[in-house]
Scaffold this active site. Sequence first.
Site, PDB file in Angstrom:
ATOM      1  N   ASP A  36      -8.207  -1.113   9.095  1.00 61.42           N
ATOM      2  CA  ASP A  36      -8.469  -2.316   9.881  1.00 61.42           C
ATOM      3  C   ASP A  36      -7.227  -2.778  10.636  1.00 61.42           C
ATOM      4  OD1 ASP A  36      -7.052  -3.253   7.715  1.00 61.42           O
ATOM      5  OD2 ASP A  36      -8.576  -4.681   7.043  1.00 61.42           O
ATOM      6  N   SER A  37      -6.114  -2.086  10.430  1.00 60.07           N
ATOM      7  CA  SER A  37      -4.926  -2.339  11.255  1.00 60.07           C
ATOM      8  C   SER A  37      -5.199  -2.009  12.714  1.00 60.07           C
ATOM      9  CB  SER A  37      -3.742  -1.519  10.746  1.00 60.07           C
ATOM     10  OG  SER A  37      -4.106  -0.160  10.551  1.00 60.07           O
ATOM     11  N   ASP A  75     -11.906   1.479   6.167  1.00 64.26           N
ATOM     12  CA  ASP A  75     -11.652   0.159   5.588  1.00 64.26           C
ATOM     13  C   ASP A  75     -12.879  -0.745   5.646  1.00 64.26           C
ATOM     14  OD1 ASP A  75      -9.150  -0.112   4.455  1.00 64.26           O
ATOM     15  OD2 ASP A  75      -8.151  -0.595   6.340  1.00 64.26           O
ATOM     16  N   LYS A 105     -12.576   1.987   1.778  1.00 59.61           N
ATOM     17  CA  LYS A 105     -11.394   1.413   1.140  1.00 59.61           C
ATOM     18  C   LYS A 105     -11.562  -0.096   1.021  1.00 59.61           C
ATOM     19  CE  LYS A 105      -7.213   1.139   3.087  1.00 59.61           C
ATOM     20  NZ  LYS A 105      -6.833  -0.309   2.935  1.00 59.61           N
ATOM     21  N   GLU A 107      -9.554  -3.739  -0.500  1.00 65.07           N
ATOM     22  CA  GLU A 107      -8.283  -4.336  -0.899  1.00 65.07           C
ATOM     23  C   GLU A 107      -8.457  -5.243  -2.110  1.00 65.07           C
ATOM     24  OE1 GLU A 107      -6.309  -6.382   2.237  1.00 65.07           O
ATOM     25  OE2 GLU A 107      -6.165  -4.626   3.543  1.00 65.07           O
ATOM     26  N   GLU A 172       1.001  -0.341  -1.464  1.00 63.53           N
ATOM     27  CA  GLU A 172       1.790  -0.683  -0.293  1.00 63.53           C
ATOM     28  C   GLU A 172       2.887  -1.692  -0.613  1.00 63.53           C
ATOM     29  OE1 GLU A 172       1.305  -2.332   4.311  1.00 63.53           O
ATOM     30  OE2 GLU A 172      -0.476  -1.869   3.109  1.00 63.53           O
TER      31      GLU A 172
END
Length: 263
Positions: A36-37, A75, A105, A107, A172
């Site tokens: 999503d970056s 993501d 993915k 978070e 991260e």
Amino acid sequence: MNMKRNGEKMTMLTAYDYPSAKQAEQAGIESILVGDSLGMTVLGYESTVQVTLQDMKHHAKAVRRGAADTFMVVDMPFGTVGIDDKTDMENAVALYQETNANALKMEGAHAASLIKRCTQSGIPIVAHLGLTPQSFGVTGYKLQAASKEAAETLIEDAKLIEQSGAVMLVLEAIPSDLAATITKQLSIPVIGIGAGADTDGQVLVYHDVLNYGVDRKPKFVKRYGDFTTGVDALTTYREEVKTGIFPSPEFTYKKQIMDEVDP
């Protein structure tokens, strides 16, 4: 899993479109993360918070077309996890099914229950701990788990994630010795970004690796190319058009037909 057992390092690259995915596959990268970056990198958003589920579907489909034979992780964007059980599963199923992803993915340790439900439903999940960009408003963009207490919590979160059924974990921006400890304690592959050399593999962003349209360089990024040369090339193109150098005869169709055309 075999690579982890054999001690073979894994490579993951975050990419967002057909040409970057195609290059990643040609380079032999084992896994592509449609992160999503993309919000900041290719859409110009201020953060990942503005990225929608539709954004992720659109870009993941393009990546799949460019890298049909590469393990693709997509993501779950901000606002698609932690709503309610039914909505969370609907979002996961839609993203997984419509993009032909190999895994999704998620978070944070708070996603453990959803990871378990997705796993039971046949959706492989990659977890993400440490610095989680969707939570930057709370955590900030800085080193995570820097205290003894925070490190112990992260270890427990990692174990919970594995027990919930995650097939892989991304760590991260955490201390390298903590990342090494977690990597040794988990049976699933651990991919690091800003987490030292002792994880099972590494992930970086395509645009960071190639210095392509990015304004900042995190401490953990190494440049392997420089796409800023594109600005010089485009400047030269503009100047050649302005001065009449381009198009020259070698770039021009030369068939003569005007003698047959009435003026």
